[in-house]
Motif scaffolding. Sequence first.
Motif, mmCIF file in Angstrom:
data_model
loop_
_atom_site.group_PDB
_atom_site.id
_atom_site.type_symbol
_atom_site.label_atom_id
_atom_site.label_comp_id
_atom_site.label_asym_id
_atom_site.label_seq_id
_atom_site.Cartn_x
_atom_site.Cartn_y
_atom_site.Cartn_z
ATOM 1 N N LYS A 22 0.804 -1.215 0.000
ATOM 2 C CA LYS A 22 0.000 0.000 0.000
ATOM 3 C C LYS A 22 0.847 1.281 0.000
ATOM 4 C CE LYS A 22 -4.290 -1.227 -0.129
ATOM 5 N NZ LYS A 22 -3.950 -1.810 -1.427
ATOM 6 N N THR A 25 1.717 3.130 -3.298
ATOM 7 C CA THR A 25 0.651 3.332 -4.272
ATOM 8 C C THR A 25 0.281 4.806 -4.292
ATOM 9 O OG1 THR A 25 -0.250 1.122 -3.878
ATOM 10 C CG2 THR A 25 -1.756 2.752 -4.801
ATOM 11 N N PHE A 26 0.130 5.351 -5.482
ATOM 12 C CA PHE A 26 -0.387 6.717 -5.553
ATOM 13 C C PHE A 26 -1.344 6.864 -6.725
ATOM 14 C CE2 PHE A 26 2.408 8.429 -8.892
ATOM 15 C CZ PHE A 26 3.440 7.520 -8.876
ATOM 16 N N TYR A 27 -2.057 7.977 -6.727
ATOM 17 C CA TYR A 27 -3.161 8.157 -7.666
ATOM 18 C C TYR A 27 -3.015 9.450 -8.468
ATOM 19 C CZ TYR A 27 -5.523 4.533 -4.945
ATOM 20 O OH TYR A 27 -5.844 3.353 -4.334
ATOM 21 N N ILE A 42 -9.319 7.776 -13.162
ATOM 22 C CA ILE A 42 -8.582 7.724 -11.900
ATOM 23 C C ILE A 42 -7.533 6.623 -12.054
ATOM 24 C CG2 ILE A 42 -8.747 7.423 -9.391
ATOM 25 C CD1 ILE A 42 -11.858 7.934 -9.806
ATOM 26 N N TYR A 43 -6.274 7.035 -12.160
ATOM 27 C CA TYR A 43 -5.195 6.066 -12.375
ATOM 28 C C TYR A 43 -4.520 5.712 -11.065
ATOM 29 C CZ TYR A 43 -5.645 7.422 -17.290
ATOM 30 O OH TYR A 43 -6.130 7.672 -18.549
ATOM 31 N N THR A 44 -4.178 4.445 -10.906
ATOM 32 C CA THR A 44 -3.407 3.977 -9.754
ATOM 33 C C THR A 44 -2.011 3.596 -10.223
ATOM 34 O OG1 THR A 44 -5.439 2.951 -8.982
ATOM 35 C CG2 THR A 44 -3.430 2.405 -7.789
ATOM 36 N N VAL A 46 2.031 2.314 -8.921
ATOM 37 C CA VAL A 46 2.823 1.737 -7.836
ATOM 38 C C VAL A 46 4.293 2.014 -8.121
ATOM 39 C CG1 VAL A 46 3.376 -0.341 -6.539
ATOM 40 C CG2 VAL A 46 1.122 -0.079 -7.541
ATOM 41 N N GLU A 57 -1.032 0.630 -12.436
ATOM 42 C CA GLU A 57 -1.674 -0.574 -11.933
ATOM 43 C C GLU A 57 -3.115 -0.732 -12.404
ATOM 44 O OE1 GLU A 57 -0.790 -2.700 -7.839
ATOM 45 O OE2 GLU A 57 -2.469 -1.313 -7.712
ATOM 46 N N GLU A 59 -7.072 1.529 -13.667
ATOM 47 C CA GLU A 59 -7.806 2.738 -14.010
ATOM 48 C C GLU A 59 -9.267 2.563 -13.617
ATOM 49 O OE1 GLU A 59 -8.738 3.101 -18.164
ATOM 50 O OE2 GLU A 59 -8.662 5.278 -18.095
ATOM 51 N N VAL A 93 -10.116 6.800 -3.880
ATOM 52 C CA VAL A 93 -8.788 7.104 -3.335
ATOM 53 C C VAL A 93 -8.856 7.051 -1.802
ATOM 54 C CG1 VAL A 93 -6.949 8.843 -3.239
ATOM 55 C CG2 VAL A 93 -8.328 8.588 -5.331
ATOM 56 N N THR A 101 -3.045 13.646 -4.026
ATOM 57 C CA THR A 101 -3.527 13.163 -5.328
ATOM 58 C C THR A 101 -3.937 14.346 -6.200
ATOM 59 O OG1 THR A 101 -4.317 11.080 -4.375
ATOM 60 C CG2 THR A 101 -5.275 11.756 -6.477
#
Length: 406
Positions: A22, A25-27, A42-44, A46, A57, A59, A93, A101
Amino acid sequence: HSNREMWFRDFFPANMCPINAKADTFYGIMFDAGSTGTRIHIYTFVQKSPENLPELEGEIFESVKPGLSAYADQPEKGAETVKRLLDMAIDAVPPHLWKTTPVVLKATAGLRLLSEEKAQALLLEVREVFEESPFLVPEDSVSIMDGSYEGILAWITVNFLTGQLSGQNQHTVGTLDLGGASTQITFLPRFEETFKETPGDFLTSFEMFNSTYKLYTHSYLGFGLKAARLATLGALNMEAVDGQMFRSSCLPKQLEAEWHFGGVKYRYGGNKEGETGFEPCYLEVLKVVKGKLHQPDEIRGSSFYAFSYYYDRAVDTNLIDYEQGGVLEVKDFERKAKEVCDNMERYNSASPFLCMDLTYITALLKEGFGFRDNTLLQLTKKVNNIETSWTLGATFHLLQSLGLTY
Ligand SMILES: Nc1ncnc2c1ncn2[C@@H]1O[C@H](COP(=O)(O)OP(=O)(O)O)[C@@H](O)[C@H]1O
Ligand SMILES: [Ca+2]
Protein backbone atom coordinates in the motif's frame (compact mmCIF):
# COMPACT_ATOMS: atom_id res chain seq x y z
CA HIS A 1 8.71 5.74 7.00
CA SER A 2 11.87 5.82 9.02
CA ASN A 3 14.60 3.37 8.18
CA ARG A 4 13.91 1.49 11.36
CA GLU A 5 10.36 0.72 10.34
CA MET A 6 11.48 -0.49 6.94
CA TRP A 7 14.36 -2.73 8.03
CA PHE A 8 12.50 -5.87 6.87
CA ARG A 9 12.12 -4.60 3.33
CA ASP A 10 15.30 -6.27 2.18
CA PHE A 11 14.01 -9.68 3.16
CA PHE A 12 11.07 -9.64 0.78
CA PRO A 13 10.79 -9.47 -2.97
CA ALA A 14 9.51 -5.92 -3.61
CA ASN A 15 5.98 -6.92 -4.59
CA MET A 16 5.50 -9.19 -1.57
CA CYS A 17 6.72 -6.76 1.04
CA PRO A 18 3.77 -6.17 3.37
CA ILE A 19 4.36 -2.45 3.54
CA ASN A 20 5.02 -1.99 -0.19
CA ALA A 21 1.60 -3.29 -1.01
CA LYS A 22 0.00 0.00 0.00
CA ALA A 23 2.69 2.47 0.99
CA ASP A 24 3.97 3.15 -2.53
CA THR A 25 0.65 3.33 -4.27
CA PHE A 26 -0.39 6.72 -5.55
CA TYR A 27 -3.16 8.16 -7.67
CA GLY A 28 -3.75 10.71 -10.42
CA ILE A 29 -7.12 12.10 -11.49
CA MET A 30 -7.54 13.38 -15.05
CA PHE A 31 -10.77 14.79 -16.52
CA ASP A 32 -11.37 14.78 -20.26
CA ALA A 33 -13.88 17.54 -21.02
CA GLY A 34 -14.69 16.50 -24.60
CA SER A 35 -17.19 18.10 -26.93
CA THR A 36 -19.71 15.27 -26.52
CA GLY A 37 -19.07 14.21 -22.92
CA THR A 38 -17.04 14.60 -19.74
CA ARG A 39 -14.96 11.66 -18.48
CA ILE A 40 -12.99 10.98 -15.32
CA HIS A 41 -9.93 8.71 -15.32
CA ILE A 42 -8.58 7.72 -11.90
CA TYR A 43 -5.20 6.07 -12.37
CA THR A 44 -3.41 3.98 -9.75
CA PHE A 45 0.38 3.77 -9.86
CA VAL A 46 2.82 1.74 -7.84
CA GLN A 47 6.38 2.86 -7.26
CA LYS A 48 8.21 -0.41 -6.80
CA SER A 49 11.64 1.13 -6.39
CA PRO A 50 12.91 4.71 -6.43
CA GLU A 51 15.12 4.23 -9.49
CA ASN A 52 12.36 2.79 -11.70
CA LEU A 53 9.38 4.43 -13.31
CA PRO A 54 6.15 3.98 -11.41
CA GLU A 55 4.01 1.22 -12.84
CA LEU A 56 0.47 1.80 -13.93
CA GLU A 57 -1.67 -0.57 -11.93
CA GLY A 58 -5.19 0.25 -12.99
CA GLU A 59 -7.81 2.74 -14.01
CA ILE A 60 -11.27 3.65 -12.87
CA PHE A 61 -13.28 5.28 -15.62
CA GLU A 62 -16.68 6.95 -15.75
CA SER A 63 -18.35 9.33 -18.18
CA VAL A 64 -21.36 11.60 -18.53
CA LYS A 65 -23.10 13.20 -21.50
CA PRO A 66 -23.45 15.88 -22.75
CA GLY A 67 -20.13 17.69 -22.56
CA LEU A 68 -19.39 20.95 -20.75
CA SER A 69 -19.96 23.03 -23.87
CA ALA A 70 -23.65 22.09 -23.75
CA TYR A 71 -23.78 24.16 -20.54
CA ALA A 72 -22.38 27.27 -22.20
CA ASP A 73 -25.15 29.37 -20.65
CA GLN A 74 -25.34 27.53 -17.30
CA PRO A 75 -21.74 27.18 -16.14
CA GLU A 76 -22.77 26.17 -12.61
CA LYS A 77 -24.83 23.30 -13.94
CA GLY A 78 -21.89 22.23 -16.08
CA ALA A 79 -19.55 22.22 -13.09
CA GLU A 80 -22.11 20.15 -11.20
CA THR A 81 -21.56 17.30 -13.70
CA VAL A 82 -17.84 17.45 -12.91
CA LYS A 83 -18.55 17.39 -9.18
CA ARG A 84 -20.64 14.23 -9.49
CA LEU A 85 -17.77 12.48 -11.26
CA LEU A 86 -15.25 13.76 -8.72
CA ASP A 87 -17.32 12.20 -5.95
CA MET A 88 -16.30 8.84 -7.43
CA ALA A 89 -12.68 9.71 -6.73
CA ILE A 90 -13.52 10.39 -3.09
CA ASP A 91 -14.64 6.78 -2.86
CA ALA A 92 -11.79 5.37 -4.94
CA VAL A 93 -8.79 7.10 -3.33
CA PRO A 94 -7.95 6.28 0.31
CA PRO A 95 -8.50 9.37 2.50
CA HIS A 96 -4.87 9.65 3.65
CA LEU A 97 -3.83 10.11 -0.02
CA TRP A 98 -6.42 12.75 -0.95
CA LYS A 99 -4.21 15.76 -0.37
CA THR A 100 -1.34 14.34 -2.45
CA THR A 101 -3.53 13.16 -5.33
CA PRO A 102 -3.56 15.73 -8.13
CA VAL A 103 -6.76 16.53 -10.00
CA VAL A 104 -6.70 18.16 -13.43
CA LEU A 105 -9.29 18.87 -16.14
CA LYS A 106 -8.41 19.51 -19.75
CA ALA A 107 -11.04 20.62 -22.21
CA THR A 108 -10.78 19.93 -25.92
CA ALA A 109 -12.52 21.13 -29.07
CA GLY A 110 -15.99 21.76 -27.61
CA LEU A 111 -14.67 24.58 -25.46
CA ARG A 112 -12.23 25.75 -28.13
CA LEU A 113 -15.26 26.53 -30.29
CA LEU A 114 -17.11 28.54 -27.61
CA SER A 115 -16.58 32.24 -27.09
CA GLU A 116 -13.69 33.04 -24.76
CA GLU A 117 -16.11 34.49 -22.22
CA LYS A 118 -18.38 31.44 -22.04
CA ALA A 119 -15.48 29.01 -21.97
CA GLN A 120 -13.76 30.88 -19.14
CA ALA A 121 -16.99 31.02 -17.10
CA LEU A 122 -17.25 27.22 -17.32
CA LEU A 123 -13.61 26.69 -16.38
CA LEU A 124 -13.94 29.04 -13.42
CA GLU A 125 -16.88 27.09 -11.99
CA VAL A 126 -15.00 23.81 -12.42
CA ARG A 127 -11.97 25.28 -10.70
CA GLU A 128 -14.20 26.12 -7.72
CA VAL A 129 -15.39 22.53 -7.55
CA PHE A 130 -11.75 21.40 -7.47
CA GLU A 131 -10.78 23.93 -4.79
CA GLU A 132 -13.60 22.69 -2.59
CA SER A 133 -12.45 19.07 -2.97
CA PRO A 134 -9.85 17.47 -0.68
CA PHE A 135 -7.47 16.77 -3.59
CA LEU A 136 -4.25 18.46 -4.67
CA VAL A 137 -5.11 21.23 -7.14
CA PRO A 138 -1.99 22.14 -9.13
CA GLU A 139 -1.58 25.50 -10.78
CA ASP A 140 -3.42 25.63 -14.11
CA SER A 141 -5.42 22.57 -13.14
CA VAL A 142 -8.40 23.57 -15.29
CA SER A 143 -7.69 24.64 -18.85
CA ILE A 144 -8.35 24.27 -22.54
CA MET A 145 -5.70 21.97 -23.96
CA ASP A 146 -3.74 22.94 -26.99
CA GLY A 147 -4.69 20.75 -29.97
CA SER A 148 -1.13 19.60 -30.58
CA TYR A 149 -0.92 18.27 -27.01
CA GLU A 150 -4.09 16.30 -27.55
CA GLY A 151 -2.40 14.38 -30.36
CA ILE A 152 0.96 13.99 -28.63
CA LEU A 153 -0.54 12.77 -25.36
CA ALA A 154 -2.73 10.20 -27.14
CA TRP A 155 0.37 9.01 -29.00
CA ILE A 156 2.23 8.69 -25.68
CA THR A 157 -0.67 6.70 -24.22
CA VAL A 158 -0.92 4.21 -27.07
CA ASN A 159 2.81 3.70 -27.42
CA PHE A 160 3.27 3.37 -23.66
CA LEU A 161 0.47 0.82 -23.40
CA THR A 162 1.83 -1.21 -26.30
CA GLY A 163 5.30 -1.16 -24.74
CA GLN A 164 6.98 0.93 -27.44
CA LEU A 165 8.41 3.59 -25.14
CA SER A 166 10.56 1.30 -23.03
CA GLY A 167 13.77 -0.45 -23.93
CA GLN A 168 15.46 -0.69 -27.32
CA ASN A 169 13.92 -1.38 -30.70
CA GLN A 170 11.11 1.07 -30.43
CA HIS A 171 8.61 0.61 -33.23
CA THR A 172 6.22 3.37 -32.42
CA VAL A 173 2.85 3.52 -34.08
CA GLY A 174 0.92 6.55 -35.31
CA THR A 175 -2.45 7.52 -33.86
CA LEU A 176 -5.70 8.83 -35.32
CA ASP A 177 -8.29 10.35 -33.01
CA LEU A 178 -11.68 11.41 -34.36
CA GLY A 179 -13.58 13.45 -31.78
CA GLY A 180 -16.86 15.30 -32.05
CA ALA A 181 -15.39 18.68 -32.90
CA SER A 182 -11.76 18.06 -33.86
CA THR A 183 -9.54 15.32 -35.22
CA GLN A 184 -5.86 14.57 -34.58
CA ILE A 185 -3.14 12.75 -36.48
CA THR A 186 0.20 12.01 -34.79
CA PHE A 187 3.24 9.90 -35.70
CA LEU A 188 7.00 9.74 -35.30
CA PRO A 189 8.49 10.45 -38.74
CA ARG A 190 11.14 7.99 -39.88
CA PHE A 191 12.29 9.84 -43.00
CA GLU A 192 14.29 13.04 -43.13
CA GLU A 193 12.11 14.01 -46.10
CA THR A 194 9.06 14.27 -43.85
CA PHE A 195 10.75 16.83 -41.61
CA LYS A 196 11.75 18.86 -44.69
CA GLU A 197 8.37 19.01 -46.36
CA THR A 198 6.23 19.50 -43.25
CA PRO A 199 5.14 22.97 -42.08
CA GLY A 200 6.91 23.87 -38.83
CA ASP A 201 3.79 24.06 -36.70
CA PHE A 202 3.06 20.38 -37.45
CA LEU A 203 6.28 19.31 -35.72
CA THR A 204 6.79 19.25 -31.95
CA SER A 205 9.52 17.96 -29.68
CA PHE A 206 8.25 16.25 -26.60
CA GLU A 207 10.12 14.88 -23.62
CA MET A 208 8.84 11.81 -21.82
CA PHE A 209 10.47 9.04 -19.78
CA ASN A 210 13.95 10.47 -20.40
CA SER A 211 13.60 10.47 -24.19
CA THR A 212 12.89 13.24 -26.64
CA TYR A 213 10.41 12.53 -29.41
CA LYS A 214 10.14 14.75 -32.45
CA LEU A 215 6.60 14.16 -33.56
CA TYR A 216 4.40 15.10 -36.46
CA THR A 217 1.06 16.15 -35.00
CA HIS A 218 -1.88 18.29 -35.94
CA SER A 219 -5.37 18.90 -34.60
CA TYR A 220 -7.94 20.00 -37.16
CA LEU A 221 -10.59 22.06 -35.41
CA GLY A 222 -14.02 21.70 -37.00
CA PHE A 223 -13.11 18.32 -38.54
CA GLY A 224 -14.49 16.15 -35.75
CA LEU A 225 -17.38 13.89 -36.77
CA LYS A 226 -20.16 16.10 -35.45
CA ALA A 227 -18.66 19.34 -36.67
CA ALA A 228 -18.26 17.64 -40.07
CA ARG A 229 -21.98 16.85 -40.09
CA LEU A 230 -22.72 20.53 -39.71
CA ALA A 231 -20.14 21.47 -42.33
CA THR A 232 -21.65 18.95 -44.77
CA LEU A 233 -25.10 20.39 -44.11
CA GLY A 234 -23.67 23.86 -44.67
CA ALA A 235 -24.68 24.80 -41.12
CA LEU A 236 -21.32 25.24 -39.39
CA ASN A 237 -21.00 28.73 -37.90
CA MET A 238 -24.58 29.52 -38.92
CA GLU A 239 -25.91 30.19 -35.40
CA ALA A 240 -27.70 33.32 -36.54
CA VAL A 241 -30.04 31.57 -38.97
CA ASP A 242 -32.90 30.36 -36.81
CA GLY A 243 -35.28 27.68 -37.96
CA GLN A 244 -33.54 27.19 -41.32
CA MET A 245 -33.73 23.68 -42.76
CA PHE A 246 -30.44 22.10 -43.87
CA ARG A 247 -30.71 19.24 -46.37
CA SER A 248 -28.29 16.58 -47.55
CA SER A 249 -28.15 13.63 -49.93
CA CYS A 250 -26.44 11.72 -47.09
CA LEU A 251 -29.68 11.60 -45.07
CA PRO A 252 -32.83 9.47 -45.52
CA LYS A 253 -35.15 11.18 -48.07
CA GLN A 254 -38.14 11.66 -45.78
CA LEU A 255 -36.18 12.64 -42.69
CA GLU A 256 -36.87 15.95 -40.93
CA ALA A 257 -35.50 16.45 -37.45
CA GLU A 258 -33.71 18.66 -34.94
CA TRP A 259 -30.27 18.39 -33.46
CA HIS A 260 -28.49 20.17 -30.60
CA PHE A 261 -24.76 20.69 -30.71
CA GLY A 262 -22.62 23.15 -28.76
CA GLY A 263 -25.79 24.70 -27.31
CA VAL A 264 -27.24 25.50 -30.76
CA LYS A 265 -30.35 23.94 -32.31
CA TYR A 266 -30.24 22.85 -35.96
CA ARG A 267 -33.04 21.58 -38.25
CA TYR A 268 -31.98 19.09 -40.86
CA GLY A 269 -33.46 16.66 -43.33
CA GLY A 270 -33.10 14.54 -46.46
CA ASN A 271 -33.30 15.55 -50.11
CA LYS A 272 -37.04 15.02 -50.50
CA GLU A 273 -37.05 15.24 -54.29
CA GLY A 274 -33.36 15.19 -55.14
CA GLU A 275 -30.67 12.53 -55.10
CA THR A 276 -29.59 10.38 -52.20
CA GLY A 277 -26.97 7.66 -51.84
CA PHE A 278 -23.22 7.20 -51.68
CA GLU A 279 -22.21 9.00 -54.91
CA PRO A 280 -23.93 12.35 -54.28
CA CYS A 281 -23.11 12.10 -50.58
CA TYR A 282 -19.41 11.56 -51.26
CA LEU A 283 -19.36 14.67 -53.45
CA GLU A 284 -20.98 16.71 -50.68
CA VAL A 285 -18.58 15.47 -48.05
CA LEU A 286 -15.60 15.93 -50.33
CA LYS A 287 -16.23 19.69 -50.30
CA VAL A 288 -15.58 19.62 -46.56
CA VAL A 289 -12.20 17.86 -46.70
CA LYS A 290 -10.65 18.24 -50.14
CA GLY A 291 -7.48 20.31 -50.06
CA LYS A 292 -7.99 21.25 -46.40
CA LEU A 293 -5.48 18.91 -44.77
CA HIS A 294 -1.74 18.42 -44.98
CA GLN A 295 -0.82 15.08 -46.55
CA PRO A 296 2.50 13.68 -45.36
CA ASP A 297 3.80 11.19 -47.97
CA GLU A 298 5.27 8.94 -45.32
CA ILE A 299 1.93 7.80 -43.91
CA ARG A 300 0.50 6.38 -47.12
CA GLY A 301 1.85 2.92 -46.53
CA SER A 302 2.16 2.73 -42.74
CA SER A 303 -0.45 1.45 -40.30
CA PHE A 304 -2.11 3.52 -37.60
CA TYR A 305 -3.98 3.06 -34.35
CA ALA A 306 -7.44 4.60 -34.64
CA PHE A 307 -9.95 5.21 -31.86
CA SER A 308 -12.92 7.31 -30.69
CA TYR A 309 -15.44 7.76 -33.55
CA TYR A 310 -13.45 5.55 -35.95
CA TYR A 311 -14.00 2.82 -33.38
CA ASP A 312 -17.62 3.67 -32.60
CA ARG A 313 -18.77 3.70 -36.24
CA ALA A 314 -16.88 0.49 -37.02
CA VAL A 315 -18.73 -1.13 -34.10
CA ASP A 316 -22.10 0.29 -35.20
CA THR A 317 -21.75 -1.35 -38.62
CA ASN A 318 -20.35 -4.69 -37.34
CA LEU A 319 -16.96 -4.10 -38.94
CA ILE A 320 -15.43 -4.87 -35.54
CA ASP A 321 -16.55 -6.30 -32.21
CA TYR A 322 -17.21 -3.79 -29.41
CA GLU A 323 -15.01 -5.61 -26.91
CA GLN A 324 -12.28 -6.92 -29.20
CA GLY A 325 -11.76 -4.11 -31.70
CA GLY A 326 -9.89 -5.31 -34.78
CA VAL A 327 -7.81 -4.50 -37.82
CA LEU A 328 -9.44 -2.85 -40.85
CA GLU A 329 -8.34 -1.43 -44.15
CA VAL A 330 -9.37 2.05 -45.22
CA LYS A 331 -11.46 0.49 -48.00
CA ASP A 332 -13.59 -1.37 -45.43
CA PHE A 333 -15.04 1.98 -44.35
CA GLU A 334 -15.78 2.82 -47.98
CA ARG A 335 -17.48 -0.52 -48.58
CA LYS A 336 -19.69 0.02 -45.52
CA ALA A 337 -20.44 3.60 -46.51
CA LYS A 338 -21.73 2.39 -49.90
CA GLU A 339 -23.75 -0.38 -48.31
CA VAL A 340 -25.42 1.98 -45.82
CA CYS A 341 -25.91 4.99 -48.10
CA ASP A 342 -27.39 2.97 -50.96
CA ASN A 343 -29.84 1.19 -48.63
CA MET A 344 -30.79 3.97 -46.26
CA GLU A 345 -34.30 2.62 -45.57
CA ARG A 346 -32.75 -0.54 -44.18
CA TYR A 347 -30.55 1.37 -41.73
CA ASN A 348 -33.21 3.85 -40.67
CA SER A 349 -33.50 2.46 -37.16
CA ALA A 350 -29.82 3.19 -36.47
CA SER A 351 -28.64 6.81 -36.51
CA PRO A 352 -29.95 8.79 -39.50
CA PHE A 353 -26.38 10.10 -39.78
CA LEU A 354 -24.76 6.68 -40.27
CA CYS A 355 -24.35 7.16 -44.03
CA MET A 356 -22.94 10.66 -43.64
CA ASP A 357 -20.56 9.59 -40.86
CA LEU A 358 -19.12 6.61 -42.76
CA THR A 359 -18.78 8.65 -45.92
CA TYR A 360 -17.02 11.39 -44.00
CA ILE A 361 -14.61 8.91 -42.40
CA THR A 362 -13.85 7.48 -45.85
CA ALA A 363 -13.26 10.91 -47.38
CA LEU A 364 -11.21 12.11 -44.40
CA LEU A 365 -8.88 9.11 -44.56
CA LYS A 366 -8.51 9.02 -48.37
CA GLU A 367 -8.83 12.58 -49.59
CA GLY A 368 -8.01 14.34 -46.32
CA PHE A 369 -4.92 12.58 -45.00
CA GLY A 370 -4.14 10.76 -48.27
CA PHE A 371 -4.17 7.19 -46.97
CA ARG A 372 -4.23 4.31 -49.45
CA ASP A 373 -7.21 1.98 -49.79
CA ASN A 374 -5.21 -0.81 -48.18
CA THR A 375 -3.72 1.20 -45.30
CA LEU A 376 -4.19 -0.82 -42.11
CA LEU A 377 -6.04 0.66 -39.15
CA GLN A 378 -5.77 -0.99 -35.76
CA LEU A 379 -8.99 -0.17 -33.95
CA THR A 380 -8.68 -0.27 -30.18
CA LYS A 381 -10.64 0.98 -27.23
CA LYS A 382 -8.48 -0.48 -24.49
CA VAL A 383 -4.98 -1.93 -24.23
CA ASN A 384 -4.39 -4.12 -21.16
CA ASN A 385 -7.72 -2.89 -19.84
CA ILE A 386 -6.69 0.78 -19.95
CA GLU A 387 -8.61 3.25 -22.16
CA THR A 388 -6.61 4.49 -25.16
CA SER A 389 -7.14 8.15 -24.37
CA TRP A 390 -4.81 11.17 -24.23
CA THR A 391 -5.62 11.33 -20.50
CA LEU A 392 -2.98 8.76 -19.54
CA GLY A 393 -0.25 10.65 -21.40
CA ALA A 394 -1.49 13.83 -19.73
CA THR A 395 -1.29 12.16 -16.32
CA PHE A 396 2.32 11.07 -16.93
CA HIS A 397 3.10 14.61 -17.99
CA LEU A 398 1.42 15.92 -14.83
CA LEU A 399 3.32 13.53 -12.54
CA GLN A 400 6.52 14.57 -14.28
CA SER A 401 5.81 18.26 -13.68
CA LEU A 402 5.05 17.57 -10.01
CA GLY A 403 8.35 15.73 -9.68
CA LEU A 404 6.62 12.42 -8.96
CA THR A 405 8.20 10.76 -11.97
CA TYR A 406 10.62 11.65 -14.76
N1 LIG B 1 -12.33 7.06 -22.54
C1 LIG B 1 -12.32 7.28 -23.83
N2 LIG B 1 -11.24 6.96 -24.54
C2 LIG B 1 -11.22 7.19 -25.85
N3 LIG B 1 -12.22 7.73 -26.55
C3 LIG B 1 -13.31 8.07 -25.89
C4 LIG B 1 -13.41 7.88 -24.50
N4 LIG B 1 -14.59 8.33 -24.12
C5 LIG B 1 -15.20 8.76 -25.22
N5 LIG B 1 -14.45 8.61 -26.29
C6 LIG B 1 -14.79 8.88 -27.67
O1 LIG B 1 -14.60 10.22 -28.04
C7 LIG B 1 -15.50 10.53 -29.11
C8 LIG B 1 -16.16 11.83 -28.83
O2 LIG B 1 -15.22 12.87 -28.94
P1 LIG B 1 -15.10 13.99 -27.85
O3 LIG B 1 -13.91 13.69 -26.99
O4 LIG B 1 -16.38 14.17 -27.11
O5 LIG B 1 -14.89 15.26 -28.74
P2 LIG B 1 -13.58 16.17 -28.98
O6 LIG B 1 -12.39 15.28 -28.83
O7 LIG B 1 -13.75 16.71 -30.36
O8 LIG B 1 -13.66 17.23 -27.92
C9 LIG B 1 -16.49 9.39 -29.17
O9 LIG B 1 -16.14 8.56 -30.26
C10 LIG B 1 -16.25 8.63 -27.90
O10 LIG B 1 -16.49 7.24 -28.09
CA1 LIG C 1 -11.66 13.62 -27.45
